[in-house]
Design an enzyme around this catalytic site. Structure first.
Site, PDB file in Angstrom:
ATOM      1  N   ASP A 160       5.530   7.665 -21.305  1.00  0.00           N
ATOM      2  CA  ASP A 160       5.771   7.177 -22.049  1.00  0.00           C
ATOM      3  C   ASP A 160       4.712   5.815 -22.580  1.00  0.00           C
ATOM      4  O   ASP A 160       3.945   5.624 -20.829  1.00  0.00           O
ATOM      5  CB  ASP A 160       7.667   6.616 -22.158  1.00  0.00           C
ATOM      6  CG  ASP A 160       6.867   5.403 -24.231  1.00  0.00           C
ATOM      7  OD1 ASP A 160       5.757   5.726 -24.393  1.00  0.00           O
ATOM      8  OD2 ASP A 160       7.379   4.811 -23.892  1.00  0.00           O
ATOM      9  N   LYS A 161       3.797   5.978 -22.642  1.00  0.00           N
ATOM     10  CA  LYS A 161       2.672   4.756 -22.518  1.00  0.00           C
ATOM     11  C   LYS A 161       3.202   3.202 -22.570  1.00  0.00           C
ATOM     12  O   LYS A 161       2.997   2.846 -21.274  1.00  0.00           O
ATOM     13  CB  LYS A 161       1.391   5.075 -23.863  1.00  0.00           C
ATOM     14  CG  LYS A 161       0.430   4.072 -23.205  1.00  0.00           C
ATOM     15  CD  LYS A 161      -0.467   3.855 -24.438  1.00  0.00           C
ATOM     16  CE  LYS A 161       0.065   3.089 -25.695  1.00  0.00           C
ATOM     17  NZ  LYS A 161      -0.032   1.587 -25.179  1.00  0.00           N
ATOM     18  N   THR A 162       3.392   2.977 -23.985  1.00  0.00           N
ATOM     19  CA  THR A 162       3.882   1.204 -24.022  1.00  0.00           C
ATOM     20  C   THR A 162       5.259   0.654 -22.590  1.00  0.00           C
ATOM     21  O   THR A 162       6.357   1.560 -23.294  1.00  0.00           O
ATOM     22  CB  THR A 162       4.528   0.715 -25.034  1.00  0.00           C
ATOM     23  OG1 THR A 162       3.099   1.596 -26.293  1.00  0.00           O
ATOM     24  CG2 THR A 162       4.294  -0.537 -25.949  1.00  0.00           C
ATOM     25  N   THR A 179       1.857   9.229 -26.707  1.00  0.00           N
ATOM     26  CA  THR A 179       2.053   7.723 -27.293  1.00  0.00           C
ATOM     27  C   THR A 179       2.265   7.340 -28.328  1.00  0.00           C
ATOM     28  O   THR A 179       1.634   8.640 -29.280  1.00  0.00           O
ATOM     29  CB  THR A 179       1.210   6.526 -26.217  1.00  0.00           C
ATOM     30  OG1 THR A 179       0.853   5.632 -27.104  1.00  0.00           O
ATOM     31  CG2 THR A 179      -0.261   7.254 -26.545  1.00  0.00           C
ATOM     32  N   GLY A 180       2.820   6.541 -28.960  1.00  0.00           N
ATOM     33  CA  GLY A 180       2.619   6.247 -30.781  1.00  0.00           C
ATOM     34  C   GLY A 180       1.237   6.300 -31.042  1.00  0.00           C
ATOM     35  O   GLY A 180       0.871   5.631 -32.370  1.00  0.00           O
ATOM     36  N   LYS A 236       8.853  12.905 -30.478  1.00  0.00           N
ATOM     37  CA  LYS A 236       8.626  13.000 -28.934  1.00  0.00           C
ATOM     38  C   LYS A 236       9.270  14.279 -28.177  1.00  0.00           C
ATOM     39  O   LYS A 236       8.056  14.821 -27.231  1.00  0.00           O
ATOM     40  CB  LYS A 236       9.354  11.923 -28.134  1.00  0.00           C
ATOM     41  CG  LYS A 236       8.151  10.638 -28.339  1.00  0.00           C
ATOM     42  CD  LYS A 236       8.102   9.433 -28.170  1.00  0.00           C
ATOM     43  CE  LYS A 236       7.742   8.830 -28.136  1.00  0.00           C
ATOM     44  NZ  LYS A 236       8.027   6.720 -27.618  1.00  0.00           N
ATOM     45  N   ASP A 242      11.238   4.680 -21.329  1.00  0.00           N
ATOM     46  CA  ASP A 242      12.073   3.434 -21.001  1.00  0.00           C
ATOM     47  C   ASP A 242      13.759   3.936 -21.417  1.00  0.00           C
ATOM     48  O   ASP A 242      14.378   2.590 -21.630  1.00  0.00           O
ATOM     49  CB  ASP A 242      11.484   2.112 -21.853  1.00  0.00           C
ATOM     50  CG  ASP A 242      11.559   2.534 -23.675  1.00  0.00           C
ATOM     51  OD1 ASP A 242      12.311   3.169 -24.200  1.00  0.00           O
ATOM     52  OD2 ASP A 242      11.065   2.100 -23.983  1.00  0.00           O
ATOM     53  N   ASP A 276      12.672   6.913 -26.092  1.00  0.00           N
ATOM     54  CA  ASP A 276      12.885   8.330 -25.563  1.00  0.00           C
ATOM     55  C   ASP A 276      13.884   8.656 -25.477  1.00  0.00           C
ATOM     56  O   ASP A 276      13.723   9.661 -24.874  1.00  0.00           O
ATOM     57  CB  ASP A 276      11.627   7.554 -24.508  1.00  0.00           C
ATOM     58  CG  ASP A 276      10.791   6.732 -24.476  1.00  0.00           C
ATOM     59  OD1 ASP A 276       9.763   7.256 -25.654  1.00  0.00           O
ATOM     60  OD2 ASP A 276      10.395   5.552 -23.833  1.00  0.00           O
TER      61      ASP A 276
END
Length: 687
Positions: free
Chosen positions: A383-385, A530-531, A558, A577, A581
């Protein structure tokens, strides 16, 4: 929750002989063991074996002096006097019942559990030798080998003593964690007084004083004071963490140089430490496929030992026409050397060591089977953020358009204006510099930015919309590139002239790039989910040199993306996180929750990483590979050793003059077990 996840809650580690001494009390104490009690329990059994060994060894000396068979090996005569035979019997009885007691007790426990194993073999071996020799003392024709019974017990006790010392180190993680909590807390009473109370009397909302050098009494939030806190034993973070009002603290961490007042948020079973202890306990008790294989092999080896002993006895008596003493000696040796100590310890020891090791390094394993699968990961999706990035705005680029003004000065002037604003972008700019200048006449430009005077210069920090409104040209290739990357770009004007621009974006964690590089070296494809829009995703992917990325993916989509990558035939790990997710973590072959912080009970993750550090992902996969390698090494040694030793013990090389005595069989068995224990202890986390 998949079957593997369900399975790990219900199974119990059916491992080695020391289970008779440790596991029954361990379970009751893991969640809230009294300080030092569990450790004392293990230490008591190590001390018990040590004491039994030395007393048995002392009794063995006169037994050897009185044993004809022992001295005949050296062509000498044993000490003999009226009644010496009965003294020999008395000494041997003492060593059999005192030194052999742990094995006799283990025999009863195993038979009650209808699961004959290693203790059964040892007990049968020493009992057959003792009973047979006793019968000879009281009239049965044959050879007395009390000395072999005594030396066999001595060597078994020594092996178990050394072994339990090795094993105990692997079982200390939970006790160390439990001992992190202080005995009581300095509670602030409504009248302003301070009262020392036991931890179990604390409740959420209470306020406690933590003095310099003391352990923090409970999970909570700093409401007054500032300090640095050592959380190394809890999170693996080696550097002291600065804390001020509003900062969360973890119960069991060690306060540094300042006094702080903490408002209690979580106590008892809800606390971070209790959740960690529970997770570590579950991981130690959950069975892996490799462990099931080892347990089945050990059980079969038990039956093989009993059958092999019986066949050896019959062959030497009926086929080879040897006397009962010789046949019995071969039988005893086969049963001793076949004891599957090394095999029974091969996997559980590695499991215990790896679980303790991972917990000390902030890597919490919830599902052993999934942890084993981690060694086969072919693709990892981040996941990015909040995972690859910090999840907050920060300055990524500063572009000075005036040769007389450097980037540092430009940033300083912009931050001096933005220090008066609460906007996230303003906070990002202020956080990027350690120095600001005094300003006059601060005024917000609604929807467009802010302005003020810095050292007599009119400074405006504004959006692209303001420039368009004022028809201010911004033709510069560098600015176009920043905008194309999806970054937020704001502009700095001084006395009406455009002097430069500042680009902001979600800051990439400094650990992300080396983590991705290491994973790629391990042969793992690295992807990102990522969104965010494609421009931002592309920028992050290029910065980190990812193999692939998926942008503009909504939270509920996802899991479908994970399935899509799995459909390529890849073993996939998802790292996120653990909150939005969750479906993706559950869908992945291995779910890794990163940056769980104090919320460690992430139900959908298989591996929980306490710190927000992508390098811990590398460490967890590396540990999974190293753990499996150790398991295979131990299983290969244990099974290979038995395959070689059993025929030798039965006497197949008798005609070549090679014959193993029961005592030598015990030496080899103990040696094999200690090698397995030591090999497990060499497991380590590589970061």
């Amino acid at each position: 929750m998949d079957e593997n996840q369900k399975h790990h809650h219900s199974s119990h580690v059916d491992h080695a002989h020391y289970a008779h001494y440790q596991m029954s009390e361990q379970k009751a104490e893991h969640h809230h063991p009294p300080e030092g009690k569990a450790h004392d329990h293990h230490a008591h059994h190590v001390e018990d074996f040590r004491k039994r060994f030395w007393i048995s060894l002392a009794l063995t000396v006169p037994i050897l002096v009185l044993s004809h068979m022992f001295w005949e090996l050296f062509g000498l005569r044993a000490l003999e006097f009226p009644g010496s035979l009965y003294l020999l019997f008395a000494l041997s009885s003492a060593i059999y019942f005192y030194g052999g007691w742990p094995f006799l007790k283990g025999l009863v426990d195993e038979l009650r559990a209808k699961n004959p194993g290693m203790m059964t073999l040892i007990a049968v071996a020493i009992t057959v030798a003792y009973v047979y020799s006793s019968a000879v003392v009281f009239g049965l024709a044959g050879t007395i080998f009390f000395w072999e019974t005594a030396t066999l017990i001595d060597i078994m006790l020594l092996g178990h003593w050394i072994e339990m010392k090795s094993v105990m180190g692997a079982s200390r993680a939970l006790e160390e964690l439990a001992r992190l909590m202080p005995a009581d807390a300095h509670k602030l009473m409504p009248d302003g007084s301070i009262q020392d109370v036991p931890l179990n009397e604390l409740a959420a909302g209470d306020r406690v004083l933590i003095k310099p050098g003391e352990k923090i009494a409970a999970d909570g939030e700093v409401v007054d004071g500032e300090t640095s806190v050592n959380e190394a034993m809890l999170t693996g973070e080696s550097k002291p963490v600065y804390k001020k009002a509003g900062a969360p603290v973890i119960g069991g961490a060690i306060n540094g140089e300042g006094s702080i007042v903490v408002e209690v948020k979580k106590t008892g079973k809800d606390s971070f430490l209790s959740q960690v202890i529970k997770l570590v306990e579950e991981a130690q008790q959950s069975k892996s496929k490799t462990q099931d294989l080892a347990n089945r092999a050990a059980r079969w080896l038990t039956f093989i030992a009993l059958a092999g002993g019986a066949i050896t006895l019959i062959v030497w008596l009926a086929v080879m026409n040897k006397d009962l003493a010789f046949a019995l000696e071969r039988t005893v040796t086969v049963m001793v050397i076949t004891c599957p100590h090394a095999l029974g310890l091969a996997v559980p020891l590695v499991v215990a060591v790896s679980t303790a090791l991972s917990a000390r390094n902030g890597l919490l394993i919830r599902n052993r089977a999934a942890f084993e699968r981690a060694r086969n990961i072919q693709a990892i999706i981040f996941d990015k953020t909040g995972t690859l990035t910090e999840g907050k705005f920060g300055v990524t680029d500063v572009v000075a358009l005036d040769g007389n003004l450097d980037e540092k000065e430009l940033l300083k002037h912009a931050a001096s204006i933005e220090v008066h604003s609460e906007h996230p972008i303003a906070k990002g700019i202020v956080a990027s510099t350690s120095e600001t200048l005094p300003i006059e006449g601060f005024r917000a430009i609604p929807g467009k930015g802010a302005q003020g005077k810095v050292n007599g210069i009119e400074v405006k920090v504004v959006s692209p919309g303001y420039l368009r409104e004022q028809n201010i040209a911004m033709a510069d290739g560098r600015l176009e590139k920043l905008a194309a990357q999806g970054k937020t770009v704001i502009f700095v004007l001084m006395n009406g002239e455009l002097k430069g621009a500042i680009a902001l974006a979600d800051i990439i964690r400094p650990e992300s790039k080396p983590a991705i590089a290491r994973l790629k070296e391990m042969g793992i494809r690295c992807m990102m989910l990522t969104g965010d829009n494609k421009q931002v995703a592309q920028w992050v992917a290029e910065e980190l040199q990812l193999d692939e990325y998926f942008a503009e993916v909504l939270p509920h989509e996802k899991a479908a993306k994970i399935k899509e990558v799995q459909s390529r035939g890849l073993v996939v790990a998802m790292t996120g996180d653990g909150v939005n997710d969750a479906p993706a973590l559950a869908q992945a072959d291995v779910g890794i929750a990163i940056g769980a912080g104090t919320d460690v009970a992430v139900e959908t993750a298989d591996i929980i990483l306490v710190r927000s550090n992508p390098l811990d992902v590398v460490a967890s996969i590396g540990l999974a590979r190293a753990t499996f390698k150790k398991m295979v090494q131990n299983l290969a040694w244990a099974t290979g050793y038995n395959a070689f030793a059993i025929p030798l013990a039965a006497g197949v090389l008798h005609r070549s003059g090679i014959l193993l005595s029961p005592a030598m069989g015990a030496v080899l068995m103990s040696f094999s077990t200690v090698i397995v224990a030591i090999n497990a202890r060499f497991l380590k986390v590589v970061k």
